[in-house]
Design a protein around this motif. Structure first.
Motif, PDB file in Angstrom:
ATOM      1  N   CYS A   1      74.558  60.497  50.321  1.00  0.00           N
ATOM      2  CA  CYS A   1      73.626  59.590  51.418  1.00  0.00           C
ATOM      3  C   CYS A   1      74.796  58.261  51.739  1.00  0.00           C
ATOM      4  O   CYS A   1      75.894  58.037  51.118  1.00  0.00           O
ATOM      5  N   LEU A   2      74.113  57.516  52.629  1.00  0.00           N
ATOM      6  CA  LEU A   2      74.968  56.223  53.163  1.00  0.00           C
ATOM      7  C   LEU A   2      74.259  55.321  53.608  1.00  0.00           C
ATOM      8  O   LEU A   2      73.214  55.593  54.092  1.00  0.00           O
ATOM      9  N   ASP A   3      74.725  54.154  53.643  1.00  0.00           N
ATOM     10  CA  ASP A   3      74.099  53.033  54.539  1.00  0.00           C
ATOM     11  C   ASP A   3      74.697  52.968  55.736  1.00  0.00           C
ATOM     12  O   ASP A   3      76.139  52.439  55.587  1.00  0.00           O
ATOM     13  N   GLY A   4      74.137  53.138  56.816  1.00  0.00           N
ATOM     14  CA  GLY A   4      74.858  53.277  58.067  1.00  0.00           C
ATOM     15  C   GLY A   4      74.372  52.416  59.241  1.00  0.00           C
ATOM     16  O   GLY A   4      74.844  52.472  60.364  1.00  0.00           O
ATOM     17  N   GLY A   5      73.219  51.573  58.879  1.00  0.00           N
ATOM     18  CA  GLY A   5      72.918  50.707  59.715  1.00  0.00           C
ATOM     19  C   GLY A   5      71.705  51.229  60.460  1.00  0.00           C
ATOM     20  O   GLY A   5      71.265  52.398  60.447  1.00  0.00           O
ATOM     21  N   PRO A   6      71.046  50.470  61.275  1.00  0.00           N
ATOM     22  CA  PRO A   6      69.877  50.812  61.889  1.00  0.00           C
ATOM     23  C   PRO A   6      70.092  51.779  63.232  1.00  0.00           C
ATOM     24  O   PRO A   6      68.984  52.299  63.846  1.00  0.00           O
ATOM     25  N   VAL A   7      71.033  52.423  63.393  1.00  0.00           N
ATOM     26  CA  VAL A   7      71.334  53.473  64.518  1.00  0.00           C
ATOM     27  C   VAL A   7      70.409  54.466  64.474  1.00  0.00           C
ATOM     28  O   VAL A   7      70.135  55.071  65.531  1.00  0.00           O
ATOM     29  N   PHE A   8      70.322  55.224  63.350  1.00  0.00           N
ATOM     30  CA  PHE A   8      69.378  56.209  63.113  1.00  0.00           C
ATOM     31  C   PHE A   8      68.424  56.136  62.006  1.00  0.00           C
ATOM     32  O   PHE A   8      68.808  55.439  61.310  1.00  0.00           O
ATOM     33  N   SER A   9      67.302  56.931  62.332  1.00  0.00           N
ATOM     34  CA  SER A   9      66.351  56.680  61.203  1.00  0.00           C
ATOM     35  C   SER A   9      65.829  57.855  61.024  1.00  0.00           C
ATOM     36  O   SER A   9      65.855  58.965  61.934  1.00  0.00           O
ATOM     37  N   PHE A  10      65.110  58.339  59.937  1.00  0.00           N
ATOM     38  CA  PHE A  10      64.339  59.781  59.596  1.00  0.00           C
ATOM     39  C   PHE A  10      62.991  59.903  60.569  1.00  0.00           C
ATOM     40  O   PHE A  10      62.389  59.166  60.961  1.00  0.00           O
ATOM     41  N   THR A  11      63.086  61.057  60.986  1.00  0.00           N
ATOM     42  CA  THR A  11      61.809  61.275  61.546  1.00  0.00           C
ATOM     43  C   THR A  11      61.052  62.638  60.874  1.00  0.00           C
ATOM     44  O   THR A  11      61.659  63.283  59.872  1.00  0.00           O
ATOM     45  N   GLU A  12      59.845  62.786  61.187  1.00  0.00           N
ATOM     46  CA  GLU A  12      59.326  64.147  60.557  1.00  0.00           C
ATOM     47  C   GLU A  12      59.867  65.655  60.898  1.00  0.00           C
ATOM     48  O   GLU A  12      59.509  66.636  60.361  1.00  0.00           O
ATOM     49  N   SER A  13      61.037  65.671  61.817  1.00  0.00           N
ATOM     50  CA  SER A  13      61.401  66.760  62.202  1.00  0.00           C
ATOM     51  C   SER A  13      62.367  67.418  60.963  1.00  0.00           C
ATOM     52  O   SER A  13      62.539  68.676  60.902  1.00  0.00           O
ATOM     53  N   ILE A  14      62.488  66.642  59.928  1.00  0.00           N
ATOM     54  CA  ILE A  14      63.148  67.066  58.758  1.00  0.00           C
ATOM     55  C   ILE A  14      62.279  66.644  57.553  1.00  0.00           C
ATOM     56  O   ILE A  14      61.948  65.265  57.541  1.00  0.00           O
ATOM     57  N   SER A  15      61.970  67.511  56.622  1.00  0.00           N
ATOM     58  CA  SER A  15      61.279  67.039  55.501  1.00  0.00           C
ATOM     59  C   SER A  15      61.947  67.911  54.288  1.00  0.00           C
ATOM     60  O   SER A  15      62.706  68.773  54.335  1.00  0.00           O
ATOM     61  N   LEU A  16      61.550  67.413  53.160  1.00  0.00           N
ATOM     62  CA  LEU A  16      62.285  68.117  51.827  1.00  0.00           C
ATOM     63  C   LEU A  16      60.830  68.661  51.180  1.00  0.00           C
ATOM     64  O   LEU A  16      59.732  67.967  50.991  1.00  0.00           O
ATOM     65  N   VAL A  17      60.991  69.816  50.755  1.00  0.00           N
ATOM     66  CA  VAL A  17      59.892  70.623  50.312  1.00  0.00           C
ATOM     67  C   VAL A  17      60.107  70.597  48.742  1.00  0.00           C
ATOM     68  O   VAL A  17      60.971  71.135  48.233  1.00  0.00           O
ATOM     69  N   VAL A  18      58.847  70.116  48.076  1.00  0.00           N
ATOM     70  CA  VAL A  18      58.888  70.139  46.640  1.00  0.00           C
ATOM     71  C   VAL A  18      57.719  71.127  46.233  1.00  0.00           C
ATOM     72  O   VAL A  18      56.466  70.992  46.537  1.00  0.00           O
ATOM     73  N   ARG A  19      58.154  72.142  45.807  1.00  0.00           N
ATOM     74  CA  ARG A  19      57.128  73.338  44.951  1.00  0.00           C
ATOM     75  C   ARG A  19      56.803  72.844  43.725  1.00  0.00           C
ATOM     76  O   ARG A  19      57.671  72.856  42.802  1.00  0.00           O
ATOM     77  N   CYS A  20      55.554  72.609  43.648  1.00  0.00           N
ATOM     78  CA  CYS A  20      55.037  72.331  42.376  1.00  0.00           C
ATOM     79  C   CYS A  20      53.880  73.321  41.656  1.00  0.00           C
ATOM     80  O   CYS A  20      53.452  74.605  42.251  1.00  0.00           O
ATOM     81  N   ALA A  21      54.146  73.461  40.426  1.00  0.00           N
ATOM     82  CA  ALA A  21      53.507  74.700  39.322  1.00  0.00           C
ATOM     83  C   ALA A  21      52.187  74.509  39.334  1.00  0.00           C
ATOM     84  O   ALA A  21      51.587  75.338  39.409  1.00  0.00           O
ATOM     85  N   ASP A  22      51.490  73.303  39.714  1.00  0.00           N
ATOM     86  CA  ASP A  22      50.222  72.949  39.350  1.00  0.00           C
ATOM     87  C   ASP A  22      49.562  71.767  40.006  1.00  0.00           C
ATOM     88  O   ASP A  22      50.610  70.798  40.708  1.00  0.00           O
TER      89      ASP A  22
END
Length: 155
Positions: A69-90
């Motif tokens: 990761c990095l601190d790159g300033g406000p040029v880019f921000s996260f969008t919902e087009s990328i997400s991280l999936v957490v698979r849960c046991a229960d």
């Protein structure tokens, strides 16, 4: 120190990379900050103005998966087009991760949530494919914010 995975996601933060790394390693088991390289003295280059002490390159591991990761300033921000999936046991694990990672209620749908840094997550049961086999189950899932396994099983 071991090398990073051959393919490693890189997360661009405006100026909260260190805070995010510290938060994420607290949320996930088997996690740690591997290294933090800070921006140099800002007097060395005008491009570094205001960045002294911010993260130029952070390396961390979440539950065995490497990230940078990095601190790159406000040029880019996260969008919902990328997400991280957490698979849960229960359901208990879903509930625990949801409580830690869901900070934007208007972004919640079908197991998706957004954390305080703007990153999207999918908090799903490991057997989600089995729980969404019928049209009735899919309809129930579409109406859920946080996934409730019992509701899917009973659909």
């Amino acid at each position: 120190m071991a090398e990073l995975s051959p393919i490693t996601p890189c997360l661009w933060f405006d100026d909260r990379a260190r805070e995010a790394m510290e938060y994420y390693v607290d949320v996930f088991p088997d996690s740690r900050i591997r290294s933090i390289e800070e921006y140099p003295d800002e007097s060395l280059d005008e491009h570094f103005a205001g960045m002294k002490g911010k993260v130029l390159n952070g390396q961390f591991t979440l539950n065995g998966m490497d990230f940078v990761c990095l601190d790159g300033g406000p040029v880019f921000s996260f969008t919902e087009s990328i997400s991280l999936v957490v698979r849960c046991a229960d359901q208990a694990e879903i509930d625990r991760f949801w409580a830690k990672l869901s900070h934007v209620p208007e972004s919640e749908q079908c197991g998706w949530c957004k954390d305080q840094f703007g990153l999207s997550w999918q908090i799903l049961p490991a057997n989600m494919d089995e729980l969404t086999r019928t049209p009735a189950q899919i309809q129930v899932m579409m109406g859920q914010k946080k996934i409730v396994i019992a509701e899917l099983e009973n659909a």
